[in-house]
Design a protein around this motif. Sequence first.
Motif, PDB file in Angstrom:
ATOM      1  N   LEU A 325       0.828  -1.205   0.000  1.00  0.00           N
ATOM      2  CA  LEU A 325       0.000   0.000   0.000  1.00  0.00           C
ATOM      3  C   LEU A 325       0.863   1.256   0.000  1.00  0.00           C
ATOM      4  O   LEU A 325       0.564   2.243  -0.697  1.00  0.00           O
ATOM      5  CB  LEU A 325      -0.930  -0.006   1.212  1.00  0.00           C
ATOM      6  N   CYS A 329       0.840   4.119  -2.924  1.00  0.00           N
ATOM      7  CA  CYS A 329       0.598   5.541  -2.650  1.00  0.00           C
ATOM      8  C   CYS A 329       1.776   6.400  -3.103  1.00  0.00           C
ATOM      9  O   CYS A 329       1.590   7.489  -3.664  1.00  0.00           O
ATOM     10  CB  CYS A 329       0.334   5.741  -1.161  1.00  0.00           C
ATOM     11  N   PHE A 333       1.727   9.335  -5.936  1.00  0.00           N
ATOM     12  CA  PHE A 333       2.193  10.688  -5.640  1.00  0.00           C
ATOM     13  C   PHE A 333       3.267  11.143  -6.624  1.00  0.00           C
ATOM     14  O   PHE A 333       3.230  12.280  -7.118  1.00  0.00           O
ATOM     15  CB  PHE A 333       2.742  10.727  -4.203  1.00  0.00           C
TER      16      PHE A 333
END
Length: 456
Positions: A325, A329, A333
Amino acid sequence: MVPWRNLKSFPRPDSWERTQQRNRLALARDMAAGRRMLGVAWATLGTGVPGPPCHGTASLASRMAVYRRMWKPVEPQGWAEQYRERFIPFSKGQLVSTLLKEFHSSSDAERASFLAFVARVDSSLLDRYHSLLGHLQALYDPINPDRDTLPELTLSDTERLAKERQILAELEPVLDQANFNSLSEDALAYALIVHHPQDDVQVSVNLDQYEYMRFWALGQRVGVLPIKSTLGPRKGLFGTARTPAERHYFKRVLVAARPRNAHLVLKCFKDIPLEALEQLLPAVRIRTSIFYKTLLNVMLAVSGLVLFVNVGMVVLSDLKIGTSLLLLCFAAFMTFRAWKVFGQRRNIHSLELAHMLYYRSTSNNSELLGALVLRAQEEHAKELILAHSFLRRQPARPPHGPADPETVAGLQEHVQSWLRLHSGLEVSFCADRAYRHLLSLEGGHRADPTMAPGSH
């Protein structure tokens, strides 16, 4: 599930293939008929109007492939033979003043005679070029995209193409008399492929989006480009002032291009480098150079690695977030950040391109026709004045006879030497054209069709 009894209504594989084959053959027949109709329309509408040799996309693409395989070409192939500067780099006032001091100041009578000849030149050319301008504006008015009056009729795309072809054909002798040089397909292919290191703004051109494109140029110079922008001088990578390099550029560049499903675009620009011609075309897209792509990707990778090591490990250990995870992420980004950075770079380049086009554009469309006619008239007058002054200094000048090759060659040599001495530039003087125009003026044959602008 489809019931068995309904399967009979579905086309069999062989009938489906036959249907597809019939559709393809019908489409091919329609396309061939359309091409034949368009060819007939061009032949019918273009009768008696020799169209200009517009650069086709197929041959231009092949020339671009040749330059793409070259290693750092510095100029188009055969550039010295293709481009010969004919533009006289003095205004008519400067030329008259210099010739008056140098050749016609021995007596008041000679001075008055020279000034009377200049006045006669002006009066003889005024009506001719005024009529020429009216003729060109009347031809261009139906396809003028900037007209502020009500249109008389709606033109189809074929009729508009024929009108555009006619106006470009009528402009050819005017541009020739104005001493513009038509840039060859080699020059255009070179400009579309080669980019100067100091050109931060780069654009991509899709040749399939254009019906045709043509370029004319005059006033080739070698030196530092004048800065024509409110953005100020460009900075280097670390904010230092960049030293401008000497480049080949043109004082004037004329563009005639037509994107597909659009209209003819006529524009003139000043101080344009040879490698930046593609930036003048309509329907171009800003692209990021390989250097900036590599630089931005390296900067993003280094900053992302530092951020992941300093922040990601802390989040992973304190918040007990799974590694998958966290990596997802972080990738999202960094993708968003890269999109923002490249978007900002494209916006900066778009602003620089807009500023360049704003400050270097001189005229366009209908107003450009007037500027070209005035320039042709001034070049015509300057050639007559130079021929008159230098022929008076030749002892064996035939007064009103036909052009003698020896006299014309001597006139060309003396004028080119004088222009080189006073301007420092190599100018190819059209002595034969100037001599014939001078004979026409002195003989009073103002309506002679062979003395039209651009005749050689």
